[in-house]
Design an enzyme around this catalytic site. Sequence first.
Site, short mmCIF file in Angstrom:
data_model
loop_
_atom_site.label_atom_id
_atom_site.label_comp_id
_atom_site.label_asym_id
_atom_site.label_seq_id
_atom_site.Cartn_x
_atom_site.Cartn_y
_atom_site.Cartn_z
N GLU A 81 -26.50 0.75 21.78
CA GLU A 81 -26.29 -0.64 21.37
C GLU A 81 -26.79 -0.86 19.95
OE1 GLU A 81 -28.28 -3.15 24.15
OE2 GLU A 81 -26.89 -2.72 25.80
N ARG A 96 -2.93 -7.19 11.78
CA ARG A 96 -1.51 -7.08 12.10
C ARG A 96 -1.17 -7.67 13.47
NH1 ARG A 96 -0.62 -0.80 10.74
NH2 ARG A 96 -2.76 -0.77 11.51
N ASP A 139 9.21 -3.60 2.11
CA ASP A 139 9.81 -4.51 3.09
C ASP A 139 9.83 -5.92 2.51
OD1 ASP A 139 7.22 -5.64 3.40
OD2 ASP A 139 6.74 -4.20 4.97
N LYS A 186 14.09 -2.65 5.81
CA LYS A 186 13.75 -1.72 6.88
C LYS A 186 13.87 -2.41 8.24
CE LYS A 186 8.81 -2.72 7.33
NZ LYS A 186 7.43 -2.22 7.25
N ASP A 204 2.09 -2.06 -1.55
CA ASP A 204 1.96 -2.48 -0.15
C ASP A 204 0.49 -2.78 0.13
OD1 ASP A 204 2.82 -3.17 2.35
OD2 ASP A 204 3.53 -1.17 2.91
N ALA A 227 1.89 5.91 6.95
CA ALA A 227 2.57 6.13 5.66
C ALA A 227 4.07 6.30 5.82
CB ALA A 227 1.97 7.31 4.89
N GLY A 228 4.59 6.04 7.01
CA GLY A 228 6.02 6.18 7.24
C GLY A 228 6.84 5.20 6.43
#
Length: 335
Positions: free
Chosen positions: A56, A114, A187, A211, A239, A245-246
Amino acid sequence: MPHHSDMTLLSDEVLKEKVSEFVLLTGSSNPALAEQVGKILGSKVYKPITKFADGESRVQIPINIRRGSVIIIQSTCPPNVDSNIIELLLMIDAAKRASADEVLVIIPYFGYARQDRKDRPRVPISASVLGQAIEFAGADKICTLDIHSEQLQGFVKTPWDNLYASYSIIPRIEQEHFNELVVASPDKGGVPTATAYARRLNAHGVAIVYKVRDVHSRDESEALDIIGDVEGKDVLLVDDMATTAGTLCNAAQLIKNRGAKKIWAAVTHGVFSEGALDKINNSPIERVLITDTIPQPEEVKSCPKIEIVTIAGLLAEAILRIESGQSLSEKLIIR
């Protein structure tokens, strides 16, 4: 997003007159970045985190902070995202219980950003949960850097400033001699950022890669087409983050296929999951600029295509402006 010639810290006179004493704290996520900020500010950085035998987290602030200002620098980043979040919440709570007047939380990389919507049935809005937890713990101000979704600032009522890594990255880019530079977004969501970079760099234009993304896997996408002319141009892809990294590499390959010459990339957060470096090394990208919001392993530091740009100066300037009551948008967050 200021020009590099504007990037100077507030004068010592302003600091002495307007900035009261503050205490800098950091957790385990990125102490090296916090130390750099402290060095610029001439302030000691305290590390109040230790561990109990059972694993902890234990927090004890080593100095008196009663009626003072406390600044916590803590990325909620890999590889220990959830542990870093717990440390952050406990440091905030400890500061408030020690009667700090104000707690400013600086989160260079905001984990879970995200997960900002219900994109499938029966899922949480994790970014909202984290924002509310930070607010509930007692943060008086929040400051992030290139957060993935700026609408996250509306998830809480606590004042929330979002800074831009372009402040630190653009001076590095200006050292290069690009031929008819075009700034590209991988994008449609990154178009405002690409436009801001293009304006500050006096670029010849902006390109947008279209994309499609698999909604069942947020980290997989396919580049389909480009809006904009890149033939015979040097291209800078921008970005906010690179995980697999695609997206970045697919966009770069499409741009190369359309006749671009030199391709560079500027990415704020180098998350880099397994296999990401292989994709970058096998891509037409010549150089990827990332920042130090996330501490990187040796394999990233030694990668010949990756260069790390520090944001310590940006964070130090933001701290001085917040503590002195100066405007952030005047120099730091104009886009």
